[in-house]
Design a protein around this motif. Structure first.
Motif, short mmCIF file in Angstrom:
data_model
loop_
_atom_site.label_atom_id
_atom_site.label_comp_id
_atom_site.label_asym_id
_atom_site.label_seq_id
_atom_site.Cartn_x
_atom_site.Cartn_y
_atom_site.Cartn_z
N LEU A 10 39.74 40.39 41.59
CA LEU A 10 38.72 40.58 42.64
C LEU A 10 38.27 39.24 43.21
CD1 LEU A 10 36.59 43.32 40.87
CD2 LEU A 10 37.68 43.55 43.11
N SER A 11 38.14 38.24 42.33
CA SER A 11 37.58 36.97 42.76
C SER A 11 38.53 36.21 43.70
CB SER A 11 37.26 36.11 41.53
OG SER A 11 36.21 35.25 41.80
N GLU B 284 49.69 35.22 42.35
CA GLU B 284 49.32 36.07 41.22
C GLU B 284 50.47 36.07 40.21
OE1 GLU B 284 46.79 37.84 39.82
OE2 GLU B 284 48.28 38.44 38.32
N ALA B 285 50.11 35.87 38.94
CA ALA B 285 51.13 35.79 37.89
C ALA B 285 51.82 37.13 37.67
CB ALA B 285 50.48 35.32 36.59
N ARG C 90 41.52 42.27 35.83
CA ARG C 90 40.86 43.05 34.78
C ARG C 90 40.37 44.42 35.28
NH1 ARG C 90 37.10 38.29 32.57
NH2 ARG C 90 37.76 37.25 34.51
N GLY D 82 37.56 47.20 34.26
CA GLY D 82 36.24 47.28 34.89
C GLY D 82 36.09 48.57 35.68
N GLU D 83 34.89 49.14 35.64
CA GLU D 83 34.74 50.47 36.21
C GLU D 83 33.40 50.72 36.90
OE1 GLU D 83 35.60 53.48 33.36
OE2 GLU D 83 34.74 55.06 34.56
N TRP D 84 32.27 50.50 36.17
CA TRP D 84 30.98 50.97 36.71
C TRP D 84 30.31 49.90 37.55
CZ3 TRP D 84 32.39 51.94 31.58
CH2 TRP D 84 32.60 53.28 31.27
N ALA E 39 51.04 30.28 38.13
CA ALA E 39 50.89 28.82 38.30
C ALA E 39 51.10 28.19 36.93
CB ALA E 39 49.51 28.50 38.83
N CYS F 5 37.72 40.30 28.69
CA CYS F 5 36.70 40.22 29.73
C CYS F 5 35.38 39.80 29.18
CB CYS F 5 36.59 41.56 30.40
SG CYS F 5 35.25 42.55 29.90
N THR G 37 34.68 35.60 37.70
CA THR G 37 33.34 36.16 37.42
C THR G 37 32.51 35.27 36.49
OG1 THR G 37 32.16 38.15 36.73
CG2 THR G 37 34.13 37.61 35.46
N GLY H 58 30.41 38.07 34.56
CA GLY H 58 31.08 39.00 33.63
C GLY H 58 31.38 40.34 34.28
N MET I 234 32.24 42.91 37.84
CA MET I 234 33.05 42.89 39.07
C MET I 234 32.23 42.25 40.21
SD MET I 234 35.01 46.56 38.96
CE MET I 234 33.58 47.61 38.81
C1 LIG Z 1 37.88 46.92 29.44
C2 LIG Z 1 37.02 46.30 30.51
C3 LIG Z 1 35.91 46.98 30.96
C4 LIG Z 1 35.09 46.41 31.95
N1 LIG Z 1 34.06 47.15 32.45
C5 LIG Z 1 33.38 46.69 33.53
C6 LIG Z 1 32.47 47.53 34.23
O1 LIG Z 1 32.31 48.69 33.89
N2 LIG Z 1 31.81 47.02 35.29
C7 LIG Z 1 32.02 45.74 35.73
O2 LIG Z 1 31.40 45.33 36.72
N3 LIG Z 1 32.91 44.92 35.10
C8 LIG Z 1 33.60 45.38 34.03
N4 LIG Z 1 34.56 44.61 33.46
C9 LIG Z 1 34.71 43.21 33.92
C10 LIG Z 1 35.45 43.12 35.26
O3 LIG Z 1 36.63 43.84 35.18
C11 LIG Z 1 35.72 41.64 35.52
O4 LIG Z 1 34.48 40.94 35.57
C12 LIG Z 1 36.42 41.35 36.85
O5 LIG Z 1 37.46 42.26 37.10
C13 LIG Z 1 36.95 39.91 36.80
O6 LIG Z 1 37.60 39.58 38.01
P1 LIG Z 1 38.16 38.09 38.23
O7 LIG Z 1 38.86 38.10 39.52
O8 LIG Z 1 37.07 37.13 38.00
O9 LIG Z 1 39.19 37.84 37.05
P2 LIG Z 1 40.54 38.62 36.70
O10 LIG Z 1 40.41 40.05 37.04
O11 LIG Z 1 40.87 38.28 35.29
O12 LIG Z 1 41.61 37.97 37.68
C14 LIG Z 1 42.34 36.83 37.33
C15 LIG Z 1 43.74 37.00 37.87
O13 LIG Z 1 44.44 35.78 37.65
C16 LIG Z 1 45.76 36.10 37.22
N5 LIG Z 1 46.28 34.93 36.51
C17 LIG Z 1 46.00 34.52 35.24
N6 LIG Z 1 46.68 33.38 34.98
C18 LIG Z 1 47.38 33.06 36.10
C19 LIG Z 1 48.24 31.98 36.46
N7 LIG Z 1 48.55 31.00 35.61
N8 LIG Z 1 48.80 31.98 37.71
C20 LIG Z 1 48.50 32.97 38.61
N9 LIG Z 1 47.69 34.02 38.31
C21 LIG Z 1 47.13 34.05 37.08
C22 LIG Z 1 45.58 37.33 36.36
O14 LIG Z 1 46.78 38.05 36.23
C23 LIG Z 1 44.52 38.09 37.15
O15 LIG Z 1 45.10 38.96 38.11
C24 LIG Z 1 35.40 45.13 32.47
C25 LIG Z 1 36.54 44.46 32.03
C26 LIG Z 1 37.35 45.04 31.07
C27 LIG Z 1 38.59 44.30 30.61
#
Ligand SMILES: Cc1cc2nc3c(=O)[nH]c(=O)nc-3n(C[C@H](O)[C@H](O)[C@H](O)COP(=O)(O)OP(=O)(O)OC[C@H]3O[C@@H](n4cnc5c(N)ncnc54)[C@H](O)[C@@H]3O)c2cc1C
Length: 489
Positions: free
Chosen positions: A52-53, A73-74, A81, A97-99, A271, A431, A459, A467, A469
């Motif tokens: 998402l970020s 994206e890897a 997540r 992530g869901e709610w 990367a 996460c 996040t 922490g 979404m």
């Molecule tokens: C089981 C679970 C339940 C959750 N429940 C909730 C919820 O109910 N509500 C809520 O708001 N949040 C929830 N979360 C948290 C939420 O999912 C995360 O905060 C959010 O999705 C994080 O997004 P991000 O983009 O920061 O990181 P990420 O989603 O981790 O994105 C990072 C991306 O970078 C990629 N990457 C990693 N290394 C490399 C590399 N070397 N080169 C290129 N790409 C790479 C990964 O594949 C990934 O796609 C939950 C998470 C989990 C795991």
């Protein structure tokens, strides 16, 4: 695909990306860096990570008129997540992530822009509690008046303490170093006068941070709560962070953003190395291609950055922040869903939610489709706590039995099962992070402080709802704005 890459070569390189994806990549770093035949492309901004970020960073750059960027994206999908799994009948269940809930303005605005709806999660009925080995049902757990009063007092004290923190800047709080030397468990020992209160906090820390009060830094807990507006927004279902669900499953948010960004999003491009290239350029090496850019945004958890080779090395506090994050004693998380013909628990006056401080399953939620055309119970568990569920088959069987303890024998009649074991994901170190003492005051400032031409999203770097979404989305937009300002400067 870059047209300078021949088809034969693309097949070979894509194989490299796949191998990197399955092996975790570091072994390929040197070979890829040395492979001078890799094609180089130049853009203004490279975004690493299409969760998402990272995708939001791309969206914001585009909105600001920066058109020369790519998102690398890897893995072979976007969403990080967040992950939807199909469960039949055109429905999906989220195994990441869901709610979402009130006060999460960044995600509310984004889904509105994307035309994605949200609906209320089902909480009509009693919640099931399993605390200190006692199973009870109701609005609150079965406890004496003095136990409930003690918990309320301690929760209020914690909330009052967190409100003294500058939002998003825990290291600037008065007494930060001392608060970061303590664990939440230390603080509870000083403030709670029943065993019930620490047990409820154990339930909360298992659910929210995937860890135990005895391990988690008090400063980190305060920061996390402050970023969400207090304890209640974090723990409440209705009126809190678990209030609503996304129509079509939360991964659609990333999928829609990626569709809008089109061929700027490149999958299978881990990367491996990010390095200073020329006086004013960065180079990002993947097993498929190399890229050069004026600025790089890294959009992932600090712990995920340890797999990337940075040259020159990152500033020491940033590097230590990431390695400290990667070594956390977190409970590796499995999110599983058992499928039923109907949400049978609703007829028994139960809302399908269960929370436990020490049971094999940490949490259960009713995840049935909005039209209740089938029943779904989603469970969170850690195989570290429940080694009897170490493999998928015993887990599926064991979960049916656990759910029967809470919701009766009909729970044995599941018609299907899906799960995601996050501990085996090659690109995500999980996460929910139980940051241990010392890490936040030593390196916290570097969570979002740019390291030269590298900017940090993800996040964990968010000021609000870190922490969650929502935090991922605001952090992506913030990093894009920093990059935009820096390019203009
Ligand atoms: C089981 C679970 C339940 C959750 N429940 C909730 C919820 O109910 N509500 C809520 O708001 N949040 C929830 N979360 C948290 C939420 O999912 C995360 O905060 C959010 O999705 C994080 O997004 P991000 O983009 O920061 O990181 P990420 O989603 O981790 O994105 C990072 C991306 O970078 C990629 N990457 C990693 N290394 C490399 C590399 N070397 N080169 C290129 N790409 C790479 C990964 O594949 C990934 O796609 C939950 C998470 C989990 C795991």
């Amino acid at each position: 695909m870059n047209d300078r890459v021949s088809r034969r070569r693309f097949v070979r390189l894509s194989g490299g990306a796949a191998a990197a994806a399955s092996l975790g990549a570091p072994g390929l770093v040197r070979a890829a860096v040395d492979d001078t035949r890799l094609v180089a492309r130049h853009v203004n901004v490279l975004i690493v990570g299409a969760g998402l970020s990272g995708l939001m960073a791309g969206r914001e750059l585009q909105r600001r008129g920066v058109d020369s960027f790519l998102v690398l994206e890897a893995s072979n999908r976007v969403g990080g997540r967040t992950l939807n799994m199909p469960i039949g009948g055109g429905h999906v269940v989220e195994v990441g992530g869901e709610w979402i809930g009130p006060g999460q303005d960044s995600i509310a605005t984004l889904i509105d822009e994307l035309g994605i709806g949200a609906f209320d999660a089902y909480y009509g009925g009693d919640t099931t509690y399993d605390i200190e080995g006692v199973i009870s049902r109701g609005l609150l757990p079965d406890a004496s008046f003095s136990e409930l009063a003690d918990f309320t007092k301690v929760a209020w004290q914690l909330d009052r303490l967190c409100k003294k923190m500058p939002v998003g800047e825990p290291w600037r709080m008065a007494g930060a170093a001392e608060l970061d030397r303590m664990t939440l468990g230390d603080w509870l020992r000083q403030h709670a006068s029943t065993s019930f209160t620490p047990s409820v906090f154990r339930l909360i820390t298992r659910a929210v941070w995937s860890g135990y009060p005895e391990r988690i830094s008090l400063l980190w807990v305060l920061h996390y709560l402050r970023a969400a507006g207090g304890l209640l927004p974090v723990i409440l279902n209705e009126g809190g962070a678990q209030e609503q669900r996304i129509v079509g499953g939360s991964q659609v948010i990333s999928e829609r953003m990626a569709t809008d960004l089109g061929d700027r999003v490149l999958l299978g491009r881990p990367a491996l190395r990010i390095e200073d290239h020329a006086p004013d350029r960065m180079r990002v090496v993947t097993p498929v291609e190399t890229f050069t850019a004026d600025r790089v945004i890294v959009a992932m958890a600090p712990s995920d950055t340890v797999r990337i080779d940075f040259a020159p090395a990152l500033p020491k506090p940033r590097a230590e922040l990431a390695s400290g994050w990667a070594r956390l004693p977190r409970l590796p998380l499995v999110k599983a869903a058992l499928l039923y013909k109907t949400p049978f628990w609703r007829a028994d006056g139960l809302n399908g939610a269960m929370q436990s401080d020490r049971g094999a399953v940490q949490l259960v939620f009713d995840n049935s489709p909005d039209d209740a055309s089938m029943g779904v119970l989603s469970c969170f568990l850690s195989v570290v706590e429940s080694p009897q569920f170490a493999d998928r088959t015993t887990r599926e069987e064991g979960l049916r039995e656990e759910l029967a303890r809470y919701f009766g024998p009909k729970a044995l009649d599941a018609t299907g099962y899906v799960e995601k074991d996050w501990s085996t994901d090659p690109w995500s170190t999980g996460c929910i992070t139980p940051l241990t003492p010392g890490i936040l005051t030593a390196g916290g400032e570097h969570l979002r402080k740019p390291s030269g031409r590298i900017f940090w999203a993800g996040t964990e770097s968010a000021k609000r709802w870190c922490g969650y979404m929502d935090g991922a989305i605001s952090a992506g937009a913030r990093a894009a704005n920093e990059v935009h300002a820096s390019l203009k400067a």
